[in-house]
Design an enzyme around this catalytic site. Structure first.
Site, mmCIF file in Angstrom:
data_model
loop_
_atom_site.group_PDB
_atom_site.id
_atom_site.type_symbol
_atom_site.label_atom_id
_atom_site.label_comp_id
_atom_site.label_asym_id
_atom_site.label_seq_id
_atom_site.Cartn_x
_atom_site.Cartn_y
_atom_site.Cartn_z
ATOM 1 N N ARG A 1 0.831 -0.873 0.127
ATOM 2 C CA ARG A 1 0.287 -0.182 -0.132
ATOM 3 C C ARG A 1 0.772 1.244 0.065
ATOM 4 N NH1 ARG A 1 -4.113 0.661 4.808
ATOM 5 N NH2 ARG A 1 -2.513 1.268 5.520
ATOM 6 N N LYS B 1 -3.268 7.129 0.965
ATOM 7 C CA LYS B 1 -2.752 7.612 2.654
ATOM 8 C C LYS B 1 -1.412 8.605 3.082
ATOM 9 C CE LYS B 1 -1.718 4.036 6.556
ATOM 10 N NZ LYS B 1 -3.080 5.300 7.890
HETATM 11 N N1 PMP Z 1 -9.089 4.258 7.366
HETATM 12 C C1 PMP Z 1 -9.177 4.889 7.546
HETATM 13 C C2 PMP Z 1 -8.864 6.517 7.216
HETATM 14 C C3 PMP Z 1 -6.810 4.977 8.305
HETATM 15 O O1 PMP Z 1 -6.809 6.198 8.840
HETATM 16 C C4 PMP Z 1 -7.148 3.740 8.898
HETATM 17 C C5 PMP Z 1 -6.147 3.189 9.490
HETATM 18 N N2 PMP Z 1 -5.225 4.211 9.077
HETATM 19 C C6 PMP Z 1 -7.671 3.069 8.571
HETATM 20 C C7 PMP Z 1 -8.932 3.999 7.297
HETATM 21 C C8 PMP Z 1 -7.526 1.210 8.504
HETATM 22 O O2 PMP Z 1 -6.640 0.688 7.983
HETATM 23 P P1 PMP Z 1 -5.754 -0.493 8.049
HETATM 24 O O3 PMP Z 1 -6.432 -1.053 8.891
HETATM 25 O O4 PMP Z 1 -4.561 -0.425 7.503
HETATM 26 O O5 PMP Z 1 -4.782 0.033 9.391
#
Ligand code: PMP
Length: 282
Positions: free
Chosen positions: A53, A148
């Protein structure tokens, strides 16, 4: 707390000595992407998926990688080892680096890579035992939530508002539908036991934990619907939960003051949390 060892552009330094330029575009423009992986039993959880990612976020922003993903992983492992972390988080951030302030991307940017660890009890928590409360807030973020980036001021405002109102977190709403949490993906379990979570698009982050949990469900013939759901549906749901790399599967027991289900973490939610943790440390 003891001083941590922080990684900055090729050096492992005591945190007091770790420095980034004031001209760094991460600081000036939030021109930066990041990943957070959890650490359990001294092991990074689902790290390959986080690195894939990271590469996708970099590609979407035409940001050069500071080094190969293999090299990044080697630094991550060194950081876990140097900081002697058994349980907690590893944060990594790539920025487009320092350049004289200009909105347009610099021609030959030299990206920055920073990493730090946070020691934290994440497998066992009162929140997981009791469930958390959320309020809804309008989703006022930009339209590329699949990247992200470190533009986290709005999620920060929404979480602050939740705390001010005596809740634990906020779920964000756009056109009457929940998009996701401030830092997590949102789910309900309907009265007939189906798990509903929003489909992937540019409107939400493609959670690594989301993918792992949906795989666990598919393997166990637990019914999944990937679609939008309303606040009303959350209020009428049997269970609700969220997922993130740092919280795993977290029960949500109230929304805007309305109790969800019987106000306790749901059976399916608890089972998914256990399953996720079992698989994670394998
Ligand atoms: N949505 C948002 C807006 C986030 O910031 C996060 C965590 N960083 C997630 C979803 C969850 O993603 P992950 O399972 O990869 O931590």
């Amino acid at each position: 707390m003891m001083s941590r060892t922080v990684y900055v552009n090729g050096e492992y330094l005591p945190e007091e000595d770790a420095k980034i330029s004031v001209f760094d575009r991460g600081f000036l423009f939030a021109d930066a992407v990041y990943e957070v992986a959890s650490i359990l039993g001294g092991k990074l959880i689902d790290n390959k998926a986080h690195l894939i990612r990271l590469q996708r976020s970099l590609d979407e922003l035409e940001m050069p990688a500071p080094c190969t993903l293999e090299e990044i992983e080697a630094i991550q492992l060194e950081m876990v080892s140097l900081n002697n972390i058994e349980e907690g988080l590893l944060y990594l951030q790539v920025t487009r680096g320092a350049a004289d302030r200009d909105f347009a991307y610099p021609k030959n940017p030299v990206p920055s890579l920073v990493m730090f660890t946070q020691e934290k009890k994440i497998a066992q928590s009162a929140a997981a035992d009791n469930g958390i409360s959320v309020i809804t807030q309008p989703d006022l973020r930009w339209d590329r939530r699949d990247i992200k980036t470190t533009q986290l001021l709005y999620p920060s405002m929404a979480k602050h508002e939740a705390k001010k109102q005596g809740a634990d977190d906020a779920w964000l709403v756009e056109d009457d539908f929940i998009t996701e949490g401030t830092s997590n993906n949102a789910y309900i379990v309907t009265q007939d036991g189906t798990i509903v979570t929003r489909q992937l698009s540019t409107e939400i982050l493609h959670g690594i934990t989301r993918k792992a949990v949906l795989n666990l469900c598919a393997e166990r013939q637990i019914k999944i619907e990937e679609r939008k759901f309303t606040v009303e549906e959350v209020k009428n749901a049997k269970e609700a939960f969220f997922t993130s790399a740092s919280a795993f599967v977290m029960p949500v027991v109230s929304i805007d003051g309305a109790t969800i289900g019987d106000g306790k973490p749901g059976e399916l939610t608890k089972r998914l949390r256990e399953l996720y943790l079992e698989e994670a440390v394998k």
